[in-house]
Design a protein around this motif. Structure first.
Motif, short mmCIF file in Angstrom:
data_model
loop_
_atom_site.label_atom_id
_atom_site.label_comp_id
_atom_site.label_asym_id
_atom_site.label_seq_id
_atom_site.Cartn_x
_atom_site.Cartn_y
_atom_site.Cartn_z
N MET A 14 -16.09 7.27 8.32
CA MET A 14 -15.42 6.02 7.98
C MET A 14 -14.00 6.08 8.51
N ALA A 15 -13.56 4.98 9.12
CA ALA A 15 -12.21 4.91 9.66
C ALA A 15 -11.59 3.57 9.28
N ILE A 16 -10.28 3.51 9.39
CA ILE A 16 -9.53 2.28 9.16
C ILE A 16 -8.81 1.92 10.45
N GLY A 17 -8.88 0.67 10.80
CA GLY A 17 -8.14 0.18 11.95
C GLY A 17 -7.42 -1.09 11.57
N GLY A 18 -6.19 -1.24 12.00
CA GLY A 18 -5.45 -2.46 11.77
C GLY A 18 -5.31 -2.82 10.31
N GLY A 19 -4.73 -3.90 10.08
CA GLY A 19 -4.50 -4.43 8.74
C GLY A 19 -3.92 -5.81 8.93
N VAL A 78 -21.13 -3.35 2.78
CA VAL A 78 -19.99 -4.00 2.16
C VAL A 78 -19.08 -2.90 1.64
N ILE A 79 -17.80 -2.99 1.97
CA ILE A 79 -16.84 -1.98 1.55
C ILE A 79 -15.91 -2.59 0.51
N ASN A 80 -15.96 -2.02 -0.69
CA ASN A 80 -15.13 -2.49 -1.80
C ASN A 80 -14.03 -1.47 -2.05
N ASN A 81 -12.81 -1.85 -1.67
CA ASN A 81 -11.65 -0.97 -1.80
C ASN A 81 -10.72 -1.57 -2.85
N PRO A 82 -10.59 -0.90 -4.02
CA PRO A 82 -9.75 -1.45 -5.09
C PRO A 82 -8.26 -1.45 -4.75
N ASN A 83 -7.87 -0.73 -3.73
CA ASN A 83 -6.46 -0.68 -3.34
C ASN A 83 -6.03 -1.88 -2.51
N SER A 137 -5.69 -10.36 6.79
CA SER A 137 -7.08 -10.33 6.37
C SER A 137 -7.46 -8.99 5.74
N GLY A 138 -6.51 -8.10 5.56
CA GLY A 138 -6.79 -6.81 4.92
C GLY A 138 -7.12 -5.75 5.94
N LEU A 139 -7.53 -4.62 5.43
CA LEU A 139 -7.87 -3.50 6.30
C LEU A 139 -9.18 -3.77 7.03
N GLN A 140 -9.29 -3.22 8.23
CA GLN A 140 -10.53 -3.31 9.01
C GLN A 140 -11.17 -1.93 8.98
N TYR A 141 -12.40 -1.87 8.54
CA TYR A 141 -13.10 -0.60 8.40
C TYR A 141 -14.15 -0.44 9.50
N SER A 142 -14.42 0.79 9.84
CA SER A 142 -15.55 1.06 10.72
C SER A 142 -16.36 2.21 10.15
N LEU A 143 -17.67 2.10 10.34
CA LEU A 143 -18.61 3.14 9.92
C LEU A 143 -19.41 3.53 11.14
N GLY A 144 -19.64 4.81 11.29
CA GLY A 144 -20.44 5.29 12.41
C GLY A 144 -20.96 6.68 12.11
N PHE A 145 -21.84 7.14 12.94
CA PHE A 145 -22.40 8.48 12.77
C PHE A 145 -21.67 9.46 13.67
N ASP A 146 -21.51 10.68 13.18
CA ASP A 146 -20.77 11.71 13.89
C ASP A 146 -21.39 13.06 13.55
N THR A 147 -21.17 14.02 14.42
CA THR A 147 -21.59 15.39 14.13
C THR A 147 -20.40 16.33 14.06
N GLU A 148 -19.21 15.77 14.24
CA GLU A 148 -17.98 16.57 14.21
C GLU A 148 -17.31 16.46 12.85
N TYR A 149 -16.80 17.58 12.38
CA TYR A 149 -16.05 17.62 11.13
C TYR A 149 -15.02 18.73 11.26
N ASP A 150 -13.74 18.38 11.13
CA ASP A 150 -12.65 19.35 11.23
C ASP A 150 -11.94 19.39 9.88
N PRO A 151 -12.11 20.46 9.10
CA PRO A 151 -11.51 20.51 7.76
C PRO A 151 -9.99 20.42 7.77
N LYS A 152 -9.36 20.66 8.90
CA LYS A 152 -7.91 20.52 8.99
C LYS A 152 -7.50 19.05 9.03
N LEU A 153 -8.37 18.22 9.58
CA LEU A 153 -8.06 16.80 9.76
C LEU A 153 -8.85 15.86 8.85
#
Length: 110
Positions: free
Chosen positions: A30-35, A92-97, A38-54
């Motif tokens: 899950m990522a956030i782009g722009g704002g 649907v992404i429900n963000n209480p913030n 109209s609020g934050l713009q979210y993106s969802l996609g599949f990935d095989t990479e995971y970096d615990p530092k980031l």
């Protein structure tokens, strides 16, 4: 920080992973782009990479969800759902913030 998936959303993600025959270590990213007005713009996609530092990694209803640590404060408490209705089908992404529909002062409520 906590981002979670409803059981319905998790089921749909599992279905897509199986249907597309994705690698067993695939995660939902899950990522956030722009704002702005109209609020934050979210993106969802599949990935095989995971970096615990980031990245933060969460498990919700059998799905591994990954997002960059820099989004932590913006996503705390966010719930990802999936709807299938006569009006449409999708996540649907429900963000209480960041409640939807308020617009910003001076924008005319668009």
């Amino acid at each position: 920080m906590a981002v979670s998936l409803t059981p319905v959303a998790a089921s749909e993600i599992k279905r897509i992973i199986e249907e597309q025959k994705l690698d067993s270590n695939t995660v939902l990213r899950m990522a956030i782009g722009g704002g702005g007005c109209s609020g934050l713009q979210y993106s969802l996609g599949f990935d095989t990479e995971y970096d615990p530092k980031l990245d933060f990694r969460y498990e919700s209803n059998g799905i591994s969800l990954v997002t960059r640590k820099k989004y932590a404060l913006h996503l705390d408490g966010t719930v990802i759902d999936f709807v299938d209705s006569p009006m449409g089908r999708g996540f649907v992404i429900n963000n209480p913030n960041y409640p939807r529909g308020g617009g910003c002062p001076g924008c005319g409520g668009h």
